[in-house]
Design a protein around this motif. Structure first.
Motif, PDB file in Angstrom:
ATOM      1  N   ARG A  22      19.156 -30.672 -49.727  1.00 21.99           N
ATOM      2  CA  ARG A  22      18.382 -31.235 -50.887  1.00 21.99           C
ATOM      3  C   ARG A  22      17.549 -30.166 -51.564  1.00 21.99           C
ATOM      4  O   ARG A  22      17.321 -30.124 -52.936  1.00 21.99           O
ATOM      5  CB  ARG A  22      17.457 -32.449 -50.557  1.00 21.99           C
ATOM      6  CG  ARG A  22      16.782 -33.287 -51.637  1.00 21.99           C
ATOM      7  CD  ARG A  22      17.905 -34.230 -52.168  1.00 21.99           C
ATOM      8  NE  ARG A  22      17.361 -35.583 -52.890  1.00 21.99           N
ATOM      9  CZ  ARG A  22      17.894 -36.420 -53.522  1.00 21.99           C
ATOM     10  NH1 ARG A  22      19.212 -36.367 -53.065  1.00 21.99           N
ATOM     11  NH2 ARG A  22      17.314 -37.283 -54.083  1.00 21.99           N
ATOM     12  N   SER A  23      16.946 -29.371 -50.951  1.00 19.92           N
ATOM     13  CA  SER A  23      16.244 -28.355 -51.186  1.00 19.92           C
ATOM     14  C   SER A  23      16.960 -26.955 -52.269  1.00 19.92           C
ATOM     15  O   SER A  23      16.251 -26.624 -53.087  1.00 19.92           O
ATOM     16  CB  SER A  23      15.611 -27.468 -49.911  1.00 19.92           C
ATOM     17  OG  SER A  23      16.771 -26.933 -49.110  1.00 19.92           O
ATOM     18  N   GLU A  24      18.223 -27.136 -52.102  1.00 18.76           N
ATOM     19  CA  GLU A  24      19.011 -26.305 -52.887  1.00 18.76           C
ATOM     20  C   GLU A  24      19.155 -26.706 -54.407  1.00 18.76           C
ATOM     21  O   GLU A  24      18.931 -26.297 -55.122  1.00 18.76           O
ATOM     22  CB  GLU A  24      20.431 -26.135 -52.225  1.00 18.76           C
ATOM     23  CG  GLU A  24      21.492 -25.164 -53.239  1.00 18.76           C
ATOM     24  CD  GLU A  24      22.996 -25.075 -52.610  1.00 18.76           C
ATOM     25  OE1 GLU A  24      23.758 -25.320 -53.454  1.00 18.76           O
ATOM     26  OE2 GLU A  24      22.790 -25.064 -51.371  1.00 18.76           O
ATOM     27  N   LEU A  25      19.445 -28.134 -54.442  1.00 22.02           N
ATOM     28  CA  LEU A  25      19.357 -28.822 -55.738  1.00 22.02           C
ATOM     29  C   LEU A  25      18.084 -29.046 -56.349  1.00 22.02           C
ATOM     30  O   LEU A  25      17.826 -28.625 -57.601  1.00 22.02           O
ATOM     31  CB  LEU A  25      19.624 -30.466 -55.530  1.00 22.02           C
ATOM     32  CG  LEU A  25      20.969 -30.599 -54.929  1.00 22.02           C
ATOM     33  CD1 LEU A  25      21.038 -32.096 -54.506  1.00 22.02           C
ATOM     34  CD2 LEU A  25      21.939 -30.508 -55.765  1.00 22.02           C
ATOM     35  N   ILE A  26      16.821 -28.919 -55.546  1.00 23.79           N
ATOM     36  CA  ILE A  26      15.559 -28.934 -56.197  1.00 23.79           C
ATOM     37  C   ILE A  26      15.397 -27.624 -56.574  1.00 23.79           C
ATOM     38  O   ILE A  26      14.928 -27.502 -57.917  1.00 23.79           O
ATOM     39  CB  ILE A  26      14.375 -29.051 -55.291  1.00 23.79           C
ATOM     40  CG1 ILE A  26      14.666 -30.434 -54.646  1.00 23.79           C
ATOM     41  CG2 ILE A  26      13.245 -28.992 -55.663  1.00 23.79           C
ATOM     42  CD1 ILE A  26      14.433 -31.452 -55.584  1.00 23.79           C
ATOM     43  N   LYS A  27      15.717 -26.529 -55.972  1.00 22.90           N
ATOM     44  CA  LYS A  27      15.558 -25.182 -56.816  1.00 22.90           C
ATOM     45  C   LYS A  27      16.385 -24.817 -58.033  1.00 22.90           C
ATOM     46  O   LYS A  27      16.118 -24.337 -58.767  1.00 22.90           O
ATOM     47  CB  LYS A  27      15.956 -24.146 -55.522  1.00 22.90           C
ATOM     48  CG  LYS A  27      15.818 -22.397 -55.856  1.00 22.90           C
ATOM     49  CD  LYS A  27      16.160 -21.840 -55.198  1.00 22.90           C
ATOM     50  CE  LYS A  27      15.702 -20.248 -55.328  1.00 22.90           C
ATOM     51  NZ  LYS A  27      16.650 -19.725 -56.724  1.00 22.90           N
ATOM     52  N   GLU A  56      10.025 -38.525 -56.320  1.00 20.61           N
ATOM     53  CA  GLU A  56       9.738 -37.467 -55.378  1.00 20.61           C
ATOM     54  C   GLU A  56      10.445 -36.269 -55.676  1.00 20.61           C
ATOM     55  O   GLU A  56       9.920 -35.023 -55.368  1.00 20.61           O
ATOM     56  CB  GLU A  56       9.862 -37.838 -54.114  1.00 20.61           C
ATOM     57  CG  GLU A  56       8.952 -39.219 -53.664  1.00 20.61           C
ATOM     58  CD  GLU A  56       9.153 -40.573 -54.374  1.00 20.61           C
ATOM     59  OE1 GLU A  56      10.311 -40.875 -54.882  1.00 20.61           O
ATOM     60  OE2 GLU A  56       8.148 -41.410 -54.481  1.00 20.61           O
ATOM     61  N   ASP A  57      11.667 -36.251 -55.986  1.00 18.33           N
ATOM     62  CA  ASP A  57      12.528 -35.247 -56.267  1.00 18.33           C
ATOM     63  C   ASP A  57      11.903 -34.452 -57.599  1.00 18.33           C
ATOM     64  O   ASP A  57      11.687 -33.276 -57.355  1.00 18.33           O
ATOM     65  CB  ASP A  57      13.868 -35.736 -56.753  1.00 18.33           C
ATOM     66  CG  ASP A  57      14.758 -36.278 -55.600  1.00 18.33           C
ATOM     67  OD1 ASP A  57      14.403 -35.790 -54.278  1.00 18.33           O
ATOM     68  OD2 ASP A  57      15.606 -36.936 -55.601  1.00 18.33           O
ATOM     69  N   GLN A  60       8.913 -32.634 -56.847  1.00 19.21           N
ATOM     70  CA  GLN A  60       9.322 -31.344 -56.110  1.00 19.21           C
ATOM     71  C   GLN A  60       9.887 -30.146 -56.801  1.00 19.21           C
ATOM     72  O   GLN A  60       9.563 -29.135 -56.881  1.00 19.21           O
ATOM     73  CB  GLN A  60      10.223 -31.459 -54.891  1.00 19.21           C
ATOM     74  CG  GLN A  60       9.703 -32.422 -53.777  1.00 19.21           C
ATOM     75  CD  GLN A  60      10.831 -32.353 -52.618  1.00 19.21           C
ATOM     76  OE1 GLN A  60      11.662 -31.686 -52.495  1.00 19.21           O
ATOM     77  NE2 GLN A  60      10.812 -33.739 -52.273  1.00 19.21           N
ATOM     78  N   ILE A  61      10.613 -30.704 -57.919  1.00 13.02           N
ATOM     79  CA  ILE A  61      11.242 -29.616 -59.075  1.00 13.02           C
ATOM     80  C   ILE A  61       9.847 -29.114 -59.932  1.00 13.02           C
ATOM     81  O   ILE A  61       9.856 -27.776 -60.073  1.00 13.02           O
ATOM     82  CB  ILE A  61      12.169 -30.460 -59.943  1.00 13.02           C
ATOM     83  CG1 ILE A  61      13.259 -30.944 -59.293  1.00 13.02           C
ATOM     84  CG2 ILE A  61      12.451 -29.668 -61.291  1.00 13.02           C
ATOM     85  CD1 ILE A  61      14.316 -31.681 -59.741  1.00 13.02           C
ATOM     86  N   GLN A  62       9.057 -29.911 -60.205  1.00 11.61           N
ATOM     87  CA  GLN A  62       7.691 -29.512 -60.898  1.00 11.61           C
ATOM     88  C   GLN A  62       7.031 -28.539 -60.154  1.00 11.61           C
ATOM     89  O   GLN A  62       6.663 -27.525 -60.614  1.00 11.61           O
ATOM     90  CB  GLN A  62       6.645 -30.762 -61.068  1.00 11.61           C
ATOM     91  CG  GLN A  62       5.643 -30.287 -61.927  1.00 11.61           C
ATOM     92  CD  GLN A  62       4.586 -31.421 -62.124  1.00 11.61           C
ATOM     93  OE1 GLN A  62       3.452 -31.044 -61.679  1.00 11.61           O
ATOM     94  NE2 GLN A  62       4.973 -32.684 -62.580  1.00 11.61           N
ATOM     95  N   ASP A  63       6.714 -28.848 -58.806  1.00 17.72           N
ATOM     96  CA  ASP A  63       6.148 -27.819 -57.964  1.00 17.72           C
ATOM     97  C   ASP A  63       6.611 -26.614 -57.627  1.00 17.72           C
ATOM     98  O   ASP A  63       5.967 -25.515 -57.514  1.00 17.72           O
ATOM     99  CB  ASP A  63       5.630 -28.517 -56.517  1.00 17.72           C
ATOM    100  CG  ASP A  63       4.789 -27.691 -55.695  1.00 17.72           C
ATOM    101  OD1 ASP A  63       3.637 -27.618 -56.078  1.00 17.72           O
ATOM    102  OD2 ASP A  63       4.985 -27.290 -54.773  1.00 17.72           O
ATOM    103  N   ALA A  64       8.030 -26.535 -57.605  1.00 17.00           N
ATOM    104  CA  ALA A  64       8.794 -25.282 -57.506  1.00 17.00           C
ATOM    105  C   ALA A  64       8.485 -24.230 -58.609  1.00 17.00           C
ATOM    106  O   ALA A  64       8.316 -23.122 -58.546  1.00 17.00           O
ATOM    107  CB  ALA A  64      10.195 -25.561 -57.238  1.00 17.00           C
ATOM    108  N   LEU A 171      11.029 -41.207 -66.794  1.00 16.32           N
ATOM    109  CA  LEU A 171      10.057 -40.612 -65.822  1.00 16.32           C
ATOM    110  C   LEU A 171      10.507 -39.398 -65.054  1.00 16.32           C
ATOM    111  O   LEU A 171       9.939 -38.471 -64.896  1.00 16.32           O
ATOM    112  CB  LEU A 171       9.616 -41.887 -64.859  1.00 16.32           C
ATOM    113  CG  LEU A 171       8.338 -41.552 -64.237  1.00 16.32           C
ATOM    114  CD1 LEU A 171       7.293 -41.190 -65.150  1.00 16.32           C
ATOM    115  CD2 LEU A 171       8.031 -42.704 -63.298  1.00 16.32           C
ATOM    116  N   VAL A 172      11.701 -39.587 -64.544  1.00 17.80           N
ATOM    117  CA  VAL A 172      12.145 -38.560 -63.570  1.00 17.80           C
ATOM    118  C   VAL A 172      12.449 -37.124 -64.366  1.00 17.80           C
ATOM    119  O   VAL A 172      11.958 -36.128 -63.789  1.00 17.80           O
ATOM    120  CB  VAL A 172      13.415 -38.871 -62.911  1.00 17.80           C
ATOM    121  CG1 VAL A 172      13.205 -39.869 -61.908  1.00 17.80           C
ATOM    122  CG2 VAL A 172      14.692 -39.124 -63.985  1.00 17.80           C
TER     123      VAL A 172
END
Length: 280
Positions: A22-27, A56-57, A60-64, A171-172
């Motif tokens: 999941r972290s790879e997708l977020i990045k 939540e995803d 995480q994208i925003q925070d990255a 929203l997402v």
């Protein structure tokens, strides 16, 4: 102009398999939006290319992206709460607020000349701007504590912009895209208003000399202080405080209105004052 990276639905669906963390997708999504921010080439809606994408995803994208900018030395100036008015929720088809961030180099003031071509498809919203005199750390921040933390109240305009094609957002999408934040304008003279009277303050949005929308502070979650408490508590759950000295925009009085090159936009608070900006 550099083309923002785009990936087909099938590949994105495949990436949601157990083989892709999941972290790879977020990045990858965060990187895509970072490129779009620089290139001004919008990307397809994220929700159409990621299976079962959650809010939540999106955060995480925003925070990255936030962490990327901070690592580059940009200075966090404050936070914005969006989708707090019924008008904006109807406009974007959502039923809950969201939040984003902005940096010191994104903040403008009275009579600023703001290049229209530094955005993809800008719109403006009239808002209050709160300067905090006290740090707020949630969860558990009450409305009374939030009100007590407000130092000064200013006229403000948020310039929203979408790195998602044609403002085709749910929203997402907007959460991942930093709540569609483009830039901020804030006055230099505080509004002479009591915190307890904010809900009754009226503001008109004037574009090129024409009044295009009017709303009251009560349009902002029925109480403009409420989004501040909400934001402090949501961020507090992530271990993040709203710091004294930061500028917080609690939400728009009206729906967003588009602007183009050579437009002017004014947030008119009547006898309390106004804020005018120009798009060059």
């Amino acid at each position: 102009m550099t083309q923002a990276p785009q990936t087909g639905a099938a590949e994105w669906a495949s990436n949601h398999s157990s083989e892709a963390p999941r972290s790879e997708l977020i990045k990858r999504l965060a990187d895509e939006l970072l490129v779009a921010t620089e290139s001004l080439v919008p990307v397809p809606p994220l929700r159409d290319r990621v299976l079962n994408m959650t809010v939540e995803d999106s955060y995480q994208i925003q925070d990255a992206q936030l962490q990327h900018h901070l690592a580059k030395g940009r200075v966090l100036a404050g936070r914005k709460v969006g989708l707090t008015s019924l008008a904006m929720q109807k406009q974007l088809g959502v039923d809950s607020p969201d939040f984003g961030y902005f940096f010191a180099d994104m903040v403008h003031h009275e009579d600023a000349q703001i290049p229209a071509d530094s955005f993809i498809s800008p719109k403006v919203e009239p808002e209050f701007g709160f300067i905090l005199k006290e740090t707020l750390t949630g969860p558990g921040v009450t409305r009374e504590q939030a009100a007590a933390a407000i130092g000064e109240v200013y006229a403000a305009i948020e310039i929203i912009d979408s790195r998602v094609e044609d403002w085709n957002i749910k929203l997402v999408d907007t959460v991942a895209d930093n709540a569609s934040c483009g830039a901020i304008a804030v006055g230099t003279t505080p509004l002479d208003v009591r915190i307890e009277d904010l809900a009754e303050v009226e503001c008109s949005l004037i574009i090129d000399g024409e009044k295009v929308a009017t709303g009251k502070g009560s349009a902002v979650m029925n109480d403009p202080v409420a989004p501040l408490a909400w934001l402090a508590n949501v961020l507090g759950e992530q271990g993040v405080s709203l710091e004294a000295g930061q500028l917080i925009l609690p939400g728009s009085f009206t729906g967003a209105m588009p602007v183009v090159k050579n437009s002017t936009a004014t947030a008119d608070f009547g006898e309390l004052g106004s804020l005018k900006i120009n798009f060059s």
